[in-house]
Design a protein around this motif. Sequence first.
Motif, PDB file in Angstrom:
ATOM      1  N   ALA A  87       0.801  -1.128  -0.058  1.00 45.10           N
ATOM      2  CA  ALA A  87       0.198  -0.014   0.041  1.00 45.10           C
ATOM      3  C   ALA A  87       0.929   1.178  -0.094  1.00 45.10           C
ATOM      4  CB  ALA A  87      -1.025   0.051   1.240  1.00 45.10           C
ATOM      5  N   LEU A  88       1.801   1.235   0.869  1.00 43.48           N
ATOM      6  CA  LEU A  88       2.805   2.469   1.073  1.00 43.48           C
ATOM      7  C   LEU A  88       3.439   2.509  -0.563  1.00 43.48           C
ATOM      8  CD1 LEU A  88       4.396   2.002   4.430  1.00 43.48           C
ATOM      9  CD2 LEU A  88       2.704   3.437   3.973  1.00 43.48           C
ATOM     10  N   ALA A  89       4.229   1.721  -1.020  1.00 45.46           N
ATOM     11  CA  ALA A  89       4.726   1.616  -2.241  1.00 45.46           C
ATOM     12  C   ALA A  89       4.018   2.072  -3.445  1.00 45.46           C
ATOM     13  CB  ALA A  89       5.596   0.282  -2.541  1.00 45.46           C
ATOM     14  N   ASN A  90       2.483   1.760  -3.426  1.00 44.91           N
ATOM     15  CA  ASN A  90       1.823   1.946  -4.486  1.00 44.91           C
ATOM     16  C   ASN A  90       1.320   3.521  -4.534  1.00 44.91           C
ATOM     17  OD1 ASN A  90       1.192  -0.825  -5.585  1.00 44.91           O
ATOM     18  ND2 ASN A  90      -0.715  -1.181  -4.556  1.00 44.91           N
ATOM     19  N   VAL A  91       1.189   3.982  -3.455  1.00 43.93           N
ATOM     20  CA  VAL A  91       1.125   5.397  -3.285  1.00 43.93           C
ATOM     21  C   VAL A  91       2.442   6.336  -3.760  1.00 43.93           C
ATOM     22  CG1 VAL A  91       0.541   7.541  -1.799  1.00 43.93           C
ATOM     23  CG2 VAL A  91      -0.785   5.394  -1.542  1.00 43.93           C
ATOM     24  N   LEU A  92       3.555   5.778  -2.983  1.00 41.34           N
ATOM     25  CA  LEU A  92       4.795   6.664  -3.187  1.00 41.34           C
ATOM     26  C   LEU A  92       5.562   6.695  -4.490  1.00 41.34           C
ATOM     27  CD1 LEU A  92       6.164   5.597   0.427  1.00 41.34           C
ATOM     28  CD2 LEU A  92       5.079   7.824  -0.192  1.00 41.34           C
ATOM     29  N   LEU A  93       5.534   5.445  -5.156  1.00 46.21           N
ATOM     30  CA  LEU A  93       6.000   5.282  -6.324  1.00 46.21           C
ATOM     31  C   LEU A  93       5.659   6.304  -7.601  1.00 46.21           C
ATOM     32  CD1 LEU A  93       7.139   1.596  -6.629  1.00 46.21           C
ATOM     33  CD2 LEU A  93       8.569   3.625  -6.343  1.00 46.21           C
ATOM     34  N   PRO A  94       4.250   6.295  -7.733  1.00 36.24           N
ATOM     35  CA  PRO A  94       3.857   7.420  -8.577  1.00 36.24           C
ATOM     36  C   PRO A  94       4.179   8.810  -8.147  1.00 36.24           C
ATOM     37  CG  PRO A  94       2.004   5.542  -8.321  1.00 36.24           C
ATOM     38  CD  PRO A  94       3.168   5.628  -7.178  1.00 36.24           C
ATOM     39  N   ALA A  95       4.198   9.193  -6.931  1.00 35.38           N
ATOM     40  CA  ALA A  95       4.870  10.336  -6.672  1.00 35.38           C
ATOM     41  C   ALA A  95       6.362  10.613  -7.224  1.00 35.38           C
ATOM     42  CB  ALA A  95       4.460  10.758  -5.149  1.00 35.38           C
ATOM     43  N   TYR A  96       6.863   9.469  -6.954  1.00 32.50           N
ATOM     44  CA  TYR A  96       8.316   9.591  -7.089  1.00 32.50           C
ATOM     45  C   TYR A  96       8.611   9.715  -8.724  1.00 32.50           C
ATOM     46  CZ  TYR A  96      13.513   8.167  -7.676  1.00 32.50           C
ATOM     47  OH  TYR A  96      14.759   8.489  -7.504  1.00 32.50           O
ATOM     48  N   VAL A  97       7.856   9.105  -9.561  1.00 31.46           N
ATOM     49  CA  VAL A  97       7.647   9.218 -10.946  1.00 31.46           C
ATOM     50  C   VAL A  97       7.576  10.704 -11.125  1.00 31.46           C
ATOM     51  CG1 VAL A  97       6.500   8.548 -13.079  1.00 31.46           C
ATOM     52  CG2 VAL A  97       7.477   6.876 -11.482  1.00 31.46           C
ATOM     53  N   LYS A  98       6.299  11.346 -10.487  1.00 31.10           N
ATOM     54  CA  LYS A  98       5.826  12.612 -10.693  1.00 31.10           C
ATOM     55  C   LYS A  98       6.976  13.567 -10.628  1.00 31.10           C
ATOM     56  CE  LYS A  98       3.046  16.358 -10.926  1.00 31.10           C
ATOM     57  NZ  LYS A  98       2.571  16.799 -12.404  1.00 31.10           N
ATOM     58  N   ARG A  99       7.893  13.402  -9.490  1.00 33.49           N
ATOM     59  CA  ARG A  99       8.863  14.356  -9.331  1.00 33.49           C
ATOM     60  C   ARG A  99      10.109  14.067 -10.198  1.00 33.49           C
ATOM     61  NH1 ARG A  99      12.105  13.407  -3.889  1.00 33.49           N
ATOM     62  NH2 ARG A  99      13.414  12.262  -5.221  1.00 33.49           N
ATOM     63  N   GLU A 100      10.382  12.968 -10.575  1.00 32.14           N
ATOM     64  CA  GLU A 100      11.602  12.689 -11.424  1.00 32.14           C
ATOM     65  C   GLU A 100      11.691  12.807 -12.722  1.00 32.14           C
ATOM     66  OE1 GLU A 100      14.712  12.315  -9.824  1.00 32.14           O
ATOM     67  OE2 GLU A 100      13.707  12.649  -7.889  1.00 32.14           O
ATOM     68  N   PHE A 101      10.498  12.506 -13.595  1.00 33.16           N
ATOM     69  CA  PHE A 101      10.285  12.638 -14.757  1.00 33.16           C
ATOM     70  C   PHE A 101       9.430  13.700 -15.446  1.00 33.16           C
ATOM     71  CE2 PHE A 101      11.301   8.339 -13.153  1.00 33.16           C
ATOM     72  CZ  PHE A 101      12.340   7.980 -14.009  1.00 33.16           C
ATOM     73  N   ARG A 102      10.005  14.329 -16.340  1.00 30.33           N
ATOM     74  CA  ARG A 102       9.241  15.493 -17.196  1.00 30.33           C
ATOM     75  C   ARG A 102       8.113  14.853 -17.586  1.00 30.33           C
ATOM     76  NH1 ARG A 102      11.531  20.240 -18.190  1.00 30.33           N
ATOM     77  NH2 ARG A 102      10.294  20.489 -20.288  1.00 30.33           N
ATOM     78  N   ARG A 103       8.036  13.795 -18.366  1.00 34.60           N
ATOM     79  CA  ARG A 103       7.083  13.089 -18.932  1.00 34.60           C
ATOM     80  C   ARG A 103       6.504  11.914 -18.410  1.00 34.60           C
ATOM     81  NH1 ARG A 103       5.399  15.929 -23.220  1.00 34.60           N
ATOM     82  NH2 ARG A 103       6.809  17.419 -24.173  1.00 34.60           N
ATOM     83  N   PRO A 104       5.878  11.885 -17.454  1.00 32.37           N
ATOM     84  CA  PRO A 104       5.560  10.454 -16.308  1.00 32.37           C
ATOM     85  C   PRO A 104       5.038   9.456 -17.201  1.00 32.37           C
ATOM     86  CG  PRO A 104       4.149  12.269 -15.695  1.00 32.37           C
ATOM     87  CD  PRO A 104       4.964  12.907 -16.838  1.00 32.37           C
ATOM     88  N   GLY A 105       4.208   9.707 -18.409  1.00 30.73           N
ATOM     89  CA  GLY A 105       3.305   8.763 -18.915  1.00 30.73           C
ATOM     90  C   GLY A 105       4.218   7.479 -19.390  1.00 30.73           C
ATOM     91  N   PRO A 106       5.120   7.513 -19.994  1.00 26.98           N
ATOM     92  CA  PRO A 106       6.010   6.120 -20.543  1.00 26.98           C
ATOM     93  C   PRO A 106       6.180   5.472 -19.112  1.00 26.98           C
ATOM     94  CG  PRO A 106       6.446   7.923 -21.927  1.00 26.98           C
ATOM     95  CD  PRO A 106       5.832   8.571 -20.848  1.00 26.98           C
ATOM     96  N   VAL A 107       6.783   6.254 -18.068  1.00 24.06           N
ATOM     97  CA  VAL A 107       7.427   5.485 -16.919  1.00 24.06           C
ATOM     98  C   VAL A 107       6.241   4.819 -16.268  1.00 24.06           C
ATOM     99  CG1 VAL A 107       8.773   5.659 -14.940  1.00 24.06           C
ATOM    100  CG2 VAL A 107       8.959   7.243 -16.720  1.00 24.06           C
ATOM    101  N   MET A 108       5.091   5.575 -16.175  1.00 24.11           N
ATOM    102  CA  MET A 108       3.830   5.039 -15.377  1.00 24.11           C
ATOM    103  C   MET A 108       3.325   3.624 -16.191  1.00 24.11           C
ATOM    104  SD  MET A 108       3.020   6.457 -12.623  1.00 24.11           S
ATOM    105  CE  MET A 108       1.488   5.576 -12.494  1.00 24.11           C
ATOM    106  N   GLY A 109       3.592   3.715 -17.716  1.00 22.39           N
ATOM    107  CA  GLY A 109       3.038   2.628 -18.283  1.00 22.39           C
ATOM    108  C   GLY A 109       3.922   1.335 -17.956  1.00 22.39           C
TER     109      GLY A 109
END
Length: 394
Positions: A87-109
């Motif tokens: 549960a913690l990782a499910n919430v934190l990893l998208p936030a990390y992607v949001k912070r670290e990548f200009r275009r988060p779409g491919p990384v979220m994919g």
Amino acid sequence: MVAVAPVVGELRADTGLSSALAGLLTTLPVLSFGAFAPFAPRLARRIGLETAVALSLVLLAAGIGLRILSPVALLFAGSLIAGAAIALANVLLPAYVKREFRRPGPVMGLYSASLNVGAAAGAAATVPLAAALGVDWRTALGLWLVLALAALALWLPVAGTGRASRTSEPMPAGQGSWSLLRQPLARWVTAYLGLQSVQFYSLGAWLPTLLADAGVPVREGGLLLGLCNVVGAAAALLAPAQAGRMITQRPLVLAVGVAYLVGLGGLLVAPADGTLVWVVAFGLAQGGGFALALTLVVLRSPTPLVAARLGGVAQCVGYLLAAFGPLVLGALYDATGGWTWPLALLLGALVPMTAAGWGAGRRAVLRSGSVSGASPAGARSPAGSAGPAGPAGR
């Protein structure tokens, strides 16, 4: 989590668990996902996002380790702790992607596809691995500890970074996670993820039984379920990448709704005829829809902190709803003696799900106390990373 289902027969024979307790064992992780998700943003504020992810991996390893031990109570305790970690990782990893990548779409994919592939591997490989190694069900569940430790080792180089964003100060008034639900956009995102999760978990739990009742051989039903997961992984890989390039994600919301309509409608009208088509359509819907829901959390958030807060709320509501989905479908099946009404219920739920996705897919981002349209230039996060504030990116 999904590794328990393939060994549940051997598990019950060894421990004497009743059907109800065995059902609780498989439902407990989903309940944990919902119950612990809201705590992730506060944990990240106190110890840092990177350290919080590392802690979730330590908890995951501990939970898997507890399931190896003999007392049956530790089997439940381990599942609860592992569920909390995920549960913690499910919430934190998208936030990390949001912070670290200009275009988060491919990384979220990639992230969403890995969830599908991991689930398929856990379900398909646990029993064959146990047979090949000549081990019992406890050791078979414990084998997945290797992946938790490997993930922790890979994460350790960044685990202690992010100290500048740590704070022990309480969350400012009106900036708690649940306060986001005052904004309509947050409610749309939460509703879409929640109703999407209900579809994902409800039919996923009963699909093999539904196919068997329709006359599909059990072995073939298992292969079809595996195919559903593979197709879902492909859709999960593609949907977020496409979402990140679109001004509005509403066309994708409609595409997911149509795929669900074809899959569920086909299983309702002619489950034994065209089964492959219905299962592929459902796989596309559940993989693409779940990935799209997670991506909307990122795209509708102006900063990583807001993404974590929104993710915590949306996943709390979503997983708690999803935990009861299989129970409701099972109760309807028992009451009516067939799958007509359970499938009709899921088809009816597509209406509010698509409506919520339509609201969540518009070009807007959450603001403090209001909702505002996203500018093409986006907004830079406080951490200095360039996360796109709107679906168009920059």
